[in-house]
Design an enzyme around this catalytic site. Structure first.
Site, PDB file in Angstrom:
ATOM      1  N   TYR A  14       0.811  -1.226   0.000  1.00 54.16           N
ATOM      2  CA  TYR A  14       0.000   0.000   0.000  1.00 54.16           C
ATOM      3  C   TYR A  14       0.842   1.273   0.000  1.00 54.16           C
ATOM      4  O   TYR A  14       0.300   2.373  -0.115  1.00 54.16           O
ATOM      5  CB  TYR A  14      -0.952   0.013   1.201  1.00 54.16           C
ATOM      6  N   HIS A  19      -4.667   6.022  -1.668  1.00 53.97           N
ATOM      7  CA  HIS A  19      -5.450   5.934  -0.437  1.00 53.97           C
ATOM      8  C   HIS A  19      -4.604   6.216   0.811  1.00 53.97           C
ATOM      9  O   HIS A  19      -5.149   6.466   1.882  1.00 53.97           O
ATOM     10  CB  HIS A  19      -6.062   4.538  -0.349  1.00 53.97           C
ATOM     11  N   PHE A  60      -6.549  -2.005   9.106  1.00 50.80           N
ATOM     12  CA  PHE A  60      -6.926  -1.548   7.777  1.00 50.80           C
ATOM     13  C   PHE A  60      -7.779  -0.289   7.882  1.00 50.80           C
ATOM     14  O   PHE A  60      -8.460  -0.052   8.877  1.00 50.80           O
ATOM     15  CB  PHE A  60      -7.649  -2.656   7.003  1.00 50.80           C
ATOM     16  N   ASN A  62     -10.555   0.665   6.847  1.00 51.15           N
ATOM     17  CA  ASN A  62     -11.978   0.527   7.168  1.00 51.15           C
ATOM     18  C   ASN A  62     -12.232   0.292   8.649  1.00 51.15           C
ATOM     19  O   ASN A  62     -13.377   0.308   9.088  1.00 51.15           O
ATOM     20  CB  ASN A  62     -12.596  -0.616   6.355  1.00 51.15           C
ATOM     21  N   ASN A 108     -14.709   4.765   3.337  1.00 50.80           N
ATOM     22  CA  ASN A 108     -15.004   3.772   4.370  1.00 50.80           C
ATOM     23  C   ASN A 108     -14.250   3.992   5.678  1.00 50.80           C
ATOM     24  O   ASN A 108     -14.753   3.674   6.750  1.00 50.80           O
ATOM     25  CB  ASN A 108     -14.765   2.357   3.840  1.00 50.80           C
TER      26      ASN A 108
END
Length: 186
Positions: A14, A19, A60, A62, A108
């Site tokens: 990531y 993001h 994570f 979310n 989210n």
């Protein structure tokens, strides 16, 4: 005491993704891990007489709300003293906007934070990542191109005083200084 939270997903795959601009901005600002727990990493900073906790949730994206609530409760930080750094796919790449009392906009991580803090009256700094023509998930989890990365780094440089400013300015002053700044695509 105030809390700044950079949002991102944990793991090398990531790194440098759209993001993860929250994590990347904190790193740009010199994030130095003072405390590492299973579900978060934090850095303690002092600006004038204000203690500032800078947080990276290590769950994570979310599930960020669980971590934000846990740390805010532990340090007895009021919701009005929290600032979340997030990406916004619906804003032009590199643009900056500080908002409060706003919906998640489909993000989210923000949805989870609103759920756990039981309010949407949370200060947030949104950093535009542009709007891809491909599937949203693929776009936000995709890596910046070299040109996009240069624009994001230029935007980060505009935010170089963010820690000091958040510790010492009102929401209105922050908005006046930062809103609608950023790197234009033109």
């Amino acid at each position: 005491m105030k809390l700044i939270v950079g949002l991102g997903n944990v793991g090398k795959k990531y790194n440098n993704t759209r993001h993860n601009v929250g994590f990347e901005l904190l790193d740009y600002l010199g994030f130095k891990e003072d405390v590492k727990k299973e579900d978060y990493s934090l850095w303690r900073v002092k600006s004038n007489d204000v203690d500032l906790i800078v947080l990276k949730p290590l769950k994570f994206m979310n599930l960020s709300g669980e971590v934000v609530k846990k740390v805010a409760n532990y340090y007895n930080i009021k919701i009005s003293d929290i600032l979340i750094i997030q990406d916004d796919k619906d804003m032009e790449l590199g643009k900056i906007k500080i908002v409060t009392n706003s919906t998640s906009g489909g993000h989210n991580g923000i949805t989870n934070i609103i759920h756990h803090l039981k309010t949407n009256d949370i200060k947030r700094i949104k950093i535009g990542i542009g709007n891809g023509e491909i599937d949203t998930t693929s776009y936000v989890l995709g890596h910046f191109t070299k040109m996009e990365k240069e624009k994001i780094i230029n935007t980060f440089s505009l935010l170089s005083d963010l820690l000091i400013d958040f510790a010492n300015m009102s929401l209105e002053q922050l908005q006046h200084k930062y809103n609608n700044r950023g790197v234009s695509n033109e």
